[in-house]
Design a protein around this motif. Structure first.
Motif, PDB file in Angstrom:
ATOM      1  N   ASP A 103       0.838  -1.201   0.000  1.00 26.35           N
ATOM      2  CA  ASP A 103       0.000   0.000   0.000  1.00 26.35           C
ATOM      3  C   ASP A 103       0.871   1.249   0.000  1.00 26.35           C
ATOM      4  O   ASP A 103       2.051   1.200   0.380  1.00 26.35           O
ATOM      5  N   ILE A 104       0.285   2.360  -0.409  1.00 29.70           N
ATOM      6  CA  ILE A 104       0.996   3.634  -0.368  1.00 29.70           C
ATOM      7  C   ILE A 104       0.127   4.667   0.346  1.00 29.70           C
ATOM      8  O   ILE A 104      -1.099   4.539   0.400  1.00 29.70           O
ATOM      9  N   PHE A 105       0.763   5.675   0.906  1.00 30.42           N
ATOM     10  CA  PHE A 105       0.015   6.711   1.613  1.00 30.42           C
ATOM     11  C   PHE A 105       0.597   8.089   1.321  1.00 30.42           C
ATOM     12  O   PHE A 105       1.773   8.241   0.970  1.00 30.42           O
ATOM     13  N   LYS A 106      -0.273   9.091   1.491  1.00 34.09           N
ATOM     14  CA  LYS A 106       0.131  10.489   1.378  1.00 34.09           C
ATOM     15  C   LYS A 106      -0.518  11.243   2.527  1.00 34.09           C
ATOM     16  O   LYS A 106      -1.739  11.172   2.715  1.00 34.09           O
ATOM     17  N   ILE A 107       0.278  11.923   3.316  1.00 28.00           N
ATOM     18  CA  ILE A 107      -0.203  12.706   4.455  1.00 28.00           C
ATOM     19  C   ILE A 107       0.102  14.171   4.181  1.00 28.00           C
ATOM     20  O   ILE A 107       1.233  14.526   3.824  1.00 28.00           O
ATOM     21  N   THR A 108      -0.894  15.024   4.343  1.00 25.23           N
ATOM     22  CA  THR A 108      -0.722  16.464   4.114  1.00 25.23           C
ATOM     23  C   THR A 108      -1.087  17.248   5.372  1.00 25.23           C
ATOM     24  O   THR A 108      -2.185  17.058   5.924  1.00 25.23           O
ATOM     25  N   PHE A 109      -0.170  18.078   5.819  1.00 23.36           N
ATOM     26  CA  PHE A 109      -0.450  18.999   6.922  1.00 23.36           C
ATOM     27  C   PHE A 109      -0.533  20.409   6.348  1.00 23.36           C
ATOM     28  O   PHE A 109       0.355  20.834   5.593  1.00 23.36           O
ATOM     29  N   THR A 110      -1.596  21.113   6.705  1.00 29.27           N
ATOM     30  CA  THR A 110      -1.809  22.473   6.220  1.00 29.27           C
ATOM     31  C   THR A 110      -1.890  23.423   7.413  1.00 29.27           C
ATOM     32  O   THR A 110      -2.781  23.315   8.267  1.00 29.27           O
ATOM     33  N   GLY A 111      -0.942  24.337   7.481  1.00 35.19           N
ATOM     34  CA  GLY A 111      -0.885  25.284   8.589  1.00 35.19           C
ATOM     35  C   GLY A 111      -0.976  26.716   8.112  1.00 35.19           C
ATOM     36  O   GLY A 111      -1.750  27.041   7.216  1.00 35.19           O
ATOM     37  N   VAL A 112      -0.145  27.560   8.684  1.00 38.95           N
ATOM     38  CA  VAL A 112      -0.090  28.973   8.307  1.00 38.95           C
ATOM     39  C   VAL A 112       1.359  29.324   8.020  1.00 38.95           C
ATOM     40  O   VAL A 112       2.231  29.161   8.885  1.00 38.95           O
ATOM     41  N   GLY A 113       1.625  29.764   6.803  1.00 40.22           N
ATOM     42  CA  GLY A 113       2.985  30.111   6.432  1.00 40.22           C
ATOM     43  C   GLY A 113       3.403  31.465   6.972  1.00 40.22           C
ATOM     44  O   GLY A 113       2.583  32.243   7.474  1.00 40.22           O
TER      45      GLY A 113
END
Length: 322
Positions: A103-113
């Protein structure tokens, strides 16, 4: 969590060299087909499958979904794969689970630049990504039964670039792979991964998203069919040249076919003094000396299984190569 079963990411990856011996697999099956075309006095029909899209595109899955078994009335599947750990003239069998859920995975964290000199005005996704990678390692060590096995590997963290030394980015991504055999272990990995992503995002006051793709299921070699195929090759090659091997965490597209009908994949030895590099290595070269052995093994299994009492009321048996 967004769970997927397709290969959307893989289809966007530029084609690169993949050394696994598929050219040799095709050549081996061609040799077997050539023999069959010259000797047609065998029981029932045999189907030779030349499959496209094995690596990263799940070609076997689409062939099964397209009705391969129903269109040709297939009862059993058999295949081989090059094995640099075995000398030329040898073959290896792995009963039961032989390769893993890949299996493969993609994790995305979205914050404040923002600017690195004013971190209090930002929500740094890179910090969250680094924390997440370390936490992912606890899945295997603390959530999986040690009598079972699994792999969770992060292959890349992407955030910013070398010229942005003072920049706090808005997003960070992690991509990687997981490997397991039993479905319950796969379920544990998915559940714990989601909890880790959610918890890491919460503790860093940002958004976190997990995309998990079930690419290839674990390949299960029917122990009954392994035993019958193994006995046939022990008679053909000699018992000293037929080995039992342990399962490995690689992925195998043939798993889709073995989910539809029983059979097995065996390992074909290709090692000699000039061919001793592992597969998936740019120096790997399929040993053409193994073609004769591979074709003879496929023919021995297919012809004998087609003529066996087990299959007296069946229509076909089959061999497959990528």
């Amino acid at each position: 969590m967004e769970e997927k079963t397709g290969v959307q990411w893989c289809s966007k990856v530029p084609m690169t060299m993949h050394a696994c011996g598929h050219d040799g697999h095709v050549g081996t099956l061609l040799a077997a087909v050539h023999y069959i075309n010259q000797h047609r006095d065998f029981a029932r029909r045999l189907v030779a499958i030349f499959q496209r899209g094995e690596e990263g595109f799940a070609g076997g899955r689409y062939m099964i979904e397209d009705g391969l078994v129903q269109k040709f009335g297939i009862d059993e599947f058999y295949a081989l794969h090059a094995e640099p750990l075995l000398p030329v003239g040898f073959v290896g069998f792995i009963p039961g689970f032989a390769t893993a859920n890949a299996d493969i995975f993609k994790i995305t964290f979205t914050g404040v630049g923002g600017h690195g000199s004013r971190p209090h005005l930002t929500k740094d996704p890179l910090v969250a990504a680094c924390e997440c990678v370390l936490s992912l390692q606890t899945i295997v060590s603390r959530s999986v039964d040690p009598n079972q096995t699994a792999v969770v590997s992060a292959g890349c963290i992407s955030c910013g670039n070398e010229k942005g030394s003072s920049v706090v980015q808005k997003t960070a991504t992690i991509v990687g792979t997981t490997r397991s055999f039993e479905k319950e272990v796969q379920d544990i990995i998915i559940q714990r991964m989601q909890q880790i992503v959610d918890g890491t995002a919460l503790s860093n006051d940002m958004q976190g998203k997990l995309e998990y793709t079930k690419l290839y299921p674990a390949m299960f070699n029917s122990p009954e069919h392994v035993e019958k195929a193994k006995a046939l090759l022990e008679e053909a090659l000699g018992p000293d040249k037929v080995k039992l091997m342990i399962r490995r965490a690689g992925g195998e597209d043939f798993s889709f076919m073995l989910q539809a009908k029983p059979g097995c994949l065996f390992r074909l030895g290709v090692q000699d003094e000039t061919h001793n590099t592992s597969v998936h290595n740019p120096e790997f070269d399929f040993n053409d000396k193994a073609i004769a052995t591979g074709a003879a093994c496929l023919l021995t299994i297919a012809l004998n299984r087609a003529a066996s009492e087990d299959n007296r009321d069946r229509h076909m048996t089959v061999t497959k190569q990528n």
